[in-house]
Every structure is written in structure tokens, then in C-alpha cells.
Scaffold this motif. Sequence first.
Motif, PDB file in Angstrom:
ATOM      1  N   VAL A  97       0.831  -1.205   0.000  1.00 29.75           N
ATOM      2  CA  VAL A  97       0.000   0.000   0.000  1.00 29.75           C
ATOM      3  C   VAL A  97       0.860   1.247   0.000  1.00 29.75           C
ATOM      4  O   VAL A  97       0.618   2.200  -0.762  1.00 29.75           O
ATOM      5  CB  VAL A  97      -0.955  -0.003   1.209  1.00 29.75           C
ATOM      6  N   ASN A  98       1.869   1.279   0.841  1.00 27.35           N
ATOM      7  CA  ASN A  98       2.685   2.482   0.959  1.00 27.35           C
ATOM      8  C   ASN A  98       3.653   2.653  -0.201  1.00 27.35           C
ATOM      9  O   ASN A  98       4.060   3.781  -0.500  1.00 27.35           O
ATOM     10  CB  ASN A  98       3.426   2.472   2.292  1.00 27.35           C
ATOM     11  N   LEU A  99       3.993   1.574  -0.873  1.00 26.40           N
ATOM     12  CA  LEU A  99       4.784   1.693  -2.092  1.00 26.40           C
ATOM     13  C   LEU A  99       4.019   2.491  -3.143  1.00 26.40           C
ATOM     14  O   LEU A  99       4.538   3.468  -3.718  1.00 26.40           O
ATOM     15  CB  LEU A  99       5.134   0.294  -2.626  1.00 26.40           C
ATOM     16  N   TYR A 100       2.769   2.109  -3.382  1.00 25.54           N
ATOM     17  CA  TYR A 100       1.999   2.775  -4.432  1.00 25.54           C
ATOM     18  C   TYR A 100       1.372   4.076  -3.953  1.00 25.54           C
ATOM     19  O   TYR A 100       1.061   4.952  -4.773  1.00 25.54           O
ATOM     20  CB  TYR A 100       0.968   1.806  -4.999  1.00 25.54           C
ATOM     21  N   ALA A 101       1.198   4.242  -2.645  1.00 27.21           N
ATOM     22  CA  ALA A 101       0.787   5.545  -2.134  1.00 27.21           C
ATOM     23  C   ALA A 101       1.887   6.571  -2.373  1.00 27.21           C
ATOM     24  O   ALA A 101       1.606   7.719  -2.732  1.00 27.21           O
ATOM     25  CB  ALA A 101       0.468   5.450  -0.640  1.00 27.21           C
ATOM     26  N   LYS A 180      -0.514  -7.896 -10.867  1.00 29.36           N
ATOM     27  CA  LYS A 180       0.796  -7.262 -11.034  1.00 29.36           C
ATOM     28  C   LYS A 180       0.867  -6.499 -12.346  1.00 29.36           C
ATOM     29  O   LYS A 180       1.484  -5.428 -12.421  1.00 29.36           O
ATOM     30  CB  LYS A 180       1.899  -8.314 -10.964  1.00 29.36           C
ATOM     31  N   ILE A 181       0.267  -7.015 -13.392  1.00 28.41           N
ATOM     32  CA  ILE A 181       0.234  -6.277 -14.662  1.00 28.41           C
ATOM     33  C   ILE A 181      -0.546  -4.978 -14.491  1.00 28.41           C
ATOM     34  O   ILE A 181      -0.168  -3.927 -15.018  1.00 28.41           O
ATOM     35  CB  ILE A 181      -0.375  -7.157 -15.770  1.00 28.41           C
ATOM     36  N   ALA A 182      -1.645  -5.038 -13.737  1.00 29.79           N
ATOM     37  CA  ALA A 182      -2.434  -3.826 -13.477  1.00 29.79           C
ATOM     38  C   ALA A 182      -1.627  -2.802 -12.686  1.00 29.79           C
ATOM     39  O   ALA A 182      -1.696  -1.598 -12.958  1.00 29.79           O
ATOM     40  CB  ALA A 182      -3.716  -4.191 -12.723  1.00 29.79           C
ATOM     41  N   THR A 183      -0.838  -3.264 -11.695  1.00 33.49           N
ATOM     42  CA  THR A 183      -0.017  -2.323 -10.924  1.00 33.49           C
ATOM     43  C   THR A 183       1.065  -1.694 -11.786  1.00 33.49           C
ATOM     44  O   THR A 183       1.433  -0.532 -11.574  1.00 33.49           O
ATOM     45  CB  THR A 183       0.646  -3.015  -9.720  1.00 33.49           C
ATOM     46  N   ILE A 184       1.572  -2.435 -12.742  1.00 34.04           N
ATOM     47  CA  ILE A 184       2.592  -1.883 -13.645  1.00 34.04           C
ATOM     48  C   ILE A 184       2.001  -0.760 -14.493  1.00 34.04           C
ATOM     49  O   ILE A 184       2.617   0.295 -14.679  1.00 34.04           O
ATOM     50  CB  ILE A 184       3.177  -3.002 -14.527  1.00 34.04           C
TER      51      ILE A 184
END
Length: 324
Positions: A97-101, A180-184
Motif C-alpha cells: 500500500v505504501n509503495l503505491y501511495a 501485477k500487470i495492473a499495478t505496472i
Amino acid sequence: MTNESCNFSLDADIMGLTCIYSMSFSLGLPANMLSLWGLYQLGISTGGVQLVYLINLLLSDLLQLLTLPTWILYLQRGHNWPYGSIACNIVGYVFYVNLYASVAFLCLIALDRYKAIVRPLRSQGVRTVRVAWLSSLVIWTLTFFFCLGGLHSVFKQNLASYESRCLEQYPVSPRYACFKIATIVLGFLLPCCILGFTSTRIAMTLQNSPSTSDRDRRKIVGTLCIITVIFIIIFGPYHLVGSYKFVAYFLTDDRCGLEKSLFLTYRLCYGLTSLNNLLDPLFYIFLSNNIRKELRSMPCLRRRNCTPKEGTVTNLHLDQEDHM
């Protein structure tokens, strides 16, 4: 230790990740705490919009930093998690969460600079502290539910078949690969486009602005360039290797061979993302003359009385529009 699903050693990443996490934690924790102390001294009423985003960015860094000692212990025990499956899910979730925040708040900062410099008149109504806090709440909420939805299957499986590994499954499930593809796409490619667009437009506006001195213009453009370079260096390798790994996952029959060939590279790139916790306070705090003066007044940074002398500048150097 040998992975039971794909039957390959997981020990290759222990030394590299331990060094990365140790450096990130030992340097990042005091740097972020000092930065938050300096921002607290400024106060929300004087700092404005940028201060709101910076506080949220540093808070996300601190929350992620607090998970690193558990990952270091996990690695030193040979990928053996001693705290149970529930604690594993919580710690892993906080890290994600905090990585993408952090990525999202970097984009908000860039967008705010774009509105202040390129669209100063049109953005006056939206560049307020209230809107900044509302935007921050939206970011936390979206990131929370996005990561929860993507990691739900991993958490569920971890609770059902927990042995000793924490959120490590080789090969991964198809649902996790899609996540993971969506996060990329949403967590890296889209932010890269935002940062590239805002940096380019700001640079063009400053170049054609007669009211901006050459020194200030070089400083602002250089700052934006550093943001983009740091974003690509820290987050780029992890997402680029991940894009190859998870796309190839659906194109190959030998998924264990794919996992084995990319294991060390992907894990080290994953660890590299934690170094963002070092760069955020160094970049946003120590490049500001006013905050350097504020931090130099701390008791731990000088031997004399920490009370600032009369006339000491304590306001963050921001555009006038930030004090709305």
C-alpha cells in the motif's frame, strides 16, 4: 531452503536484500522523522497544498520503513516467517500500500506544481488545503482497496496453507499475475506519463517566462528532472522486470523455469523500491534553504539552544498560491 512448488533455492537474494533493507531503514528512518519534524514546525496554515502532500508522502515512507526489520529477520532466517500467517499478510499489505501511495503522492506533487506554474489562474479554486487533504484521502482509499482486491487471493491462500514463507509463491497464481500487470500500468506507466507531461510543460512555461530569474528557472527545471530520474531509477527496474515476468507468465508453459531465471533479478529490483524512503526526504527537504535552516535549529543537530533566533525564516519556500 528449497521451494516446494518449483523446487529451486530461495537463498540467492538474502545478502543483497538484507543490505538494501538495512541501508534503507537505518538512513531512511531518521531522515523521514527529521523531515516530518521540520514540516510540523512549519504548520499546515503556513505550508499550504505542497505541505499536505509532503506530509502524506513522508508518512507513507515511514509506514513502509517500519516493515523492513521484519523482512530482514525473515531473510536472515532463510525465508522463514516466525510470526504467523496473519502478521505476514498485514506486513506485506502495508509494504504494498505504501509503495503505491508514495508513487501517487509524487504524482500529486508534480500535478500541483504544474497547476501553480502553468495554470495559476485557472487552478486557484482547486489549489486549497481542503482539496489537498481530500485528494490525499482519496489516494489512500483507492490504494487501500486496489491492493486489498489484488492481494486478496494471495492472503487467502497464505492463511489456508501457511508453512513458513511469507507471500512467496512460485509459480504465482494467474490472478496475482493479472494484478501485477495492473499495478505496472496504473502504478508505473501512468505516473511516468504524468511526470513526463508535467515536467515538460513546466519547463516550457519557465523558459518563456520573463518574470522568472535564470537562477530560479534552472533550479526548478533541475528539480523536476531529478524527480523524474529518481522515479525511473528506483521504481523503473522493478516494474520493467515485472512487466516481462508477468506477461511472459501467460506465454510460456515452463513457469517454474521463468520464475527461477528471474528470481534474483526481480527480488533485488523489488528491494530497490525501498530506497525511495531515502530519496524523498533528501530531495524535498534538503534542497530547500528554509527547511535546512529549520533542521539546523534542532538540538540533535547543534549544541546550542534549539530556539530559533528572531528573524529566522521558518516558512517553506512555496508559491503564493500555496497559502490558500
